[in-house]
Design a protein around this motif. Structure first.
Motif, PDB file in Angstrom:
ATOM      1  N   ALA A  82       0.834  -1.204   0.000  1.00 46.92           N
ATOM      2  CA  ALA A  82       0.000   0.000   0.000  1.00 46.92           C
ATOM      3  C   ALA A  82       0.867   1.253   0.000  1.00 46.92           C
ATOM      4  O   ALA A  82       0.558   2.238  -0.685  1.00 46.92           O
ATOM      5  N   GLN A  83       1.979   1.210   0.738  1.00 48.53           N
ATOM      6  CA  GLN A  83       2.890   2.357   0.772  1.00 48.53           C
ATOM      7  C   GLN A  83       3.507   2.593  -0.606  1.00 48.53           C
ATOM      8  O   GLN A  83       3.590   3.723  -1.079  1.00 48.53           O
ATOM      9  N   LYS A  84       3.928   1.526  -1.275  1.00 44.82           N
ATOM     10  CA  LYS A  84       4.524   1.668  -2.599  1.00 44.82           C
ATOM     11  C   LYS A  84       3.495   2.183  -3.608  1.00 44.82           C
ATOM     12  O   LYS A  84       3.827   2.993  -4.481  1.00 44.82           O
ATOM     13  N   LEU A  85       2.235   1.752  -3.475  1.00 43.83           N
ATOM     14  CA  LEU A  85       1.174   2.275  -4.345  1.00 43.83           C
ATOM     15  C   LEU A  85       1.012   3.781  -4.147  1.00 43.83           C
ATOM     16  O   LEU A  85       0.824   4.520  -5.111  1.00 43.83           O
ATOM     17  N   ARG A  86       1.086   4.234  -2.899  1.00 46.28           N
ATOM     18  CA  ARG A  86       0.980   5.680  -2.640  1.00 46.28           C
ATOM     19  C   ARG A  86       2.148   6.430  -3.267  1.00 46.28           C
ATOM     20  O   ARG A  86       1.979   7.528  -3.795  1.00 46.28           O
ATOM     21  N   GLU A  87       3.351   5.846  -3.217  1.00 43.55           N
ATOM     22  CA  GLU A  87       4.515   6.491  -3.830  1.00 43.55           C
ATOM     23  C   GLU A  87       4.356   6.595  -5.346  1.00 43.55           C
ATOM     24  O   GLU A  87       4.651   7.635  -5.935  1.00 43.55           O
ATOM     25  N   VAL A  88       3.878   5.529  -5.968  1.00 42.44           N
ATOM     26  CA  VAL A  88       3.670   5.549  -7.423  1.00 42.44           C
ATOM     27  C   VAL A  88       2.576   6.554  -7.770  1.00 42.44           C
ATOM     28  O   VAL A  88       2.683   7.293  -8.757  1.00 42.44           O
ATOM     29  N   GLU A  89       1.530   6.610  -6.945  1.00 48.16           N
ATOM     30  CA  GLU A  89       0.450   7.567  -7.181  1.00 48.16           C
ATOM     31  C   GLU A  89       0.966   8.999  -7.091  1.00 48.16           C
ATOM     32  O   GLU A  89       0.640   9.845  -7.921  1.00 48.16           O
ATOM     33  N   ARG A  90       1.795   9.269  -6.095  1.00 50.61           N
ATOM     34  CA  ARG A  90       2.361  10.609  -5.938  1.00 50.61           C
ATOM     35  C   ARG A  90       3.225  10.962  -7.147  1.00 50.61           C
ATOM     36  O   ARG A  90       3.180  12.083  -7.656  1.00 50.61           O
ATOM     37  N   LYS A  91       3.985  10.002  -7.629  1.00 48.12           N
ATOM     38  CA  LYS A  91       4.839  10.215  -8.804  1.00 48.12           C
ATOM     39  C   LYS A  91       3.991  10.547 -10.035  1.00 48.12           C
ATOM     40  O   LYS A  91       4.302  11.472 -10.799  1.00 48.12           O
ATOM     41  N   ALA A  92       2.890   9.818 -10.214  1.00 54.03           N
ATOM     42  CA  ALA A  92       2.019  10.055 -11.369  1.00 54.03           C
ATOM     43  C   ALA A  92       1.304  11.397 -11.253  1.00 54.03           C
ATOM     44  O   ALA A  92       1.177  12.130 -12.236  1.00 54.03           O
ATOM     45  N   ARG A  93       0.848  11.736 -10.055  1.00 51.59           N
ATOM     46  CA  ARG A  93       0.163  13.023  -9.874  1.00 51.59           C
ATOM     47  C   ARG A  93       1.108  14.197 -10.074  1.00 51.59           C
ATOM     48  O   ARG A  93       0.729  15.215 -10.645  1.00 51.59           O
ATOM     49  N   ASP A  94       2.345  14.070  -9.586  1.00 57.16           N
ATOM     50  CA  ASP A  94       3.326  15.134  -9.793  1.00 57.16           C
ATOM     51  C   ASP A  94       3.642  15.310 -11.268  1.00 57.16           C
ATOM     52  O   ASP A  94       3.806  16.431 -11.742  1.00 57.16           O
ATOM     53  N   ALA A  95       3.724  14.214 -11.998  1.00 58.94           N
ATOM     54  CA  ALA A  95       3.988  14.296 -13.439  1.00 58.94           C
ATOM     55  C   ALA A  95       2.825  14.958 -14.156  1.00 58.94           C
ATOM     56  O   ALA A  95       3.011  15.718 -15.104  1.00 58.94           O
ATOM     57  N   ARG A  96       1.600  14.694 -13.690  1.00 60.34           N
ATOM     58  CA  ARG A  96       0.428  15.305 -14.315  1.00 60.34           C
ATOM     59  C   ARG A  96       0.400  16.802 -14.047  1.00 60.34           C
ATOM     60  O   ARG A  96       0.074  17.605 -14.917  1.00 60.34           O
ATOM     61  N   ARG A  97       0.761  17.211 -12.821  1.00 62.39           N
ATOM     62  CA  ARG A  97       0.770  18.639 -12.481  1.00 62.39           C
ATOM     63  C   ARG A  97       1.838  19.386 -13.271  1.00 62.39           C
ATOM     64  O   ARG A  97       1.635  20.521 -13.678  1.00 62.39           O
ATOM     65  N   ALA A  98       2.991  18.759 -13.447  1.00 63.86           N
ATOM     66  CA  ALA A  98       4.098  19.413 -14.138  1.00 63.86           C
ATOM     67  C   ALA A  98       3.791  19.605 -15.620  1.00 63.86           C
ATOM     68  O   ALA A  98       4.207  20.583 -16.216  1.00 63.86           O
TER      69      ALA A  98
END
Length: 130
Positions: free
Chosen positions: A80-96
């Motif tokens: 679950a922690q790794k899923l949150r990290e991947v989600e954060r990575k994807a959301r940051d890429a979308r914002r950028a």
């Protein structure tokens, strides 16, 4: 005095199926988000997501060891922690958003937008923009 109600009986099979469906939905949503945002997932992260999806579909959970998480859960604490990290990575890429290509030396180019000509207040210099 109100007597306490007895705890409701749980149907563990239905609850586990619900948790598995939620975990699958989250994994699939995360894969779509990563693709849409253009996030650069490592090979390991892509393989991790697909193996989680496969194990949750097949077994209803992606882990077996009770030391790694609650027995009724579909994902372990670390998964679950790794899923949150991947989600954060994807959301940051979308914002950028897409990054503009840099030219030449890589130094940012500056242009003068307005100068200190007639009508400019005293003491102010030119305005620079990237």
């Amino acid at each position: 005095m109100n007597p306490k109600k007895p705890p409701a009986k749980r149907d563990f099979a239905k609850e586990k199926a619900r948790k598995s469906a939620r975990a699958l939905a989250k994994i699939r949503k995360l894969q779509r988000l990563a693709e849409a945002s253009g996030a650069e997932l490592s090979d390991w992260e892509g393989e991790f997501l697909s193996s989680l999806e496969e194990r949750v579909e097949t077994y209803g959970a992606a882990f077996r060891d009770p030391d790694k998480g609650a027995i009724g859960e579909s994902l372990s604490m670390l998964q679950a922690q790794k899923l949150r990290e991947v989600e954060r990575k994807a959301r940051d890429a979308r914002r950028a958003g897409p990054k503009p290509p840099q030219s030449g030396s890589g130094a940012p180019s500056l242009t003068v937008v307005s100068g200190g000509g007639a009508g400019a207040k005293e003491g102010r210099g030119p305005v620079w923009r990237r």
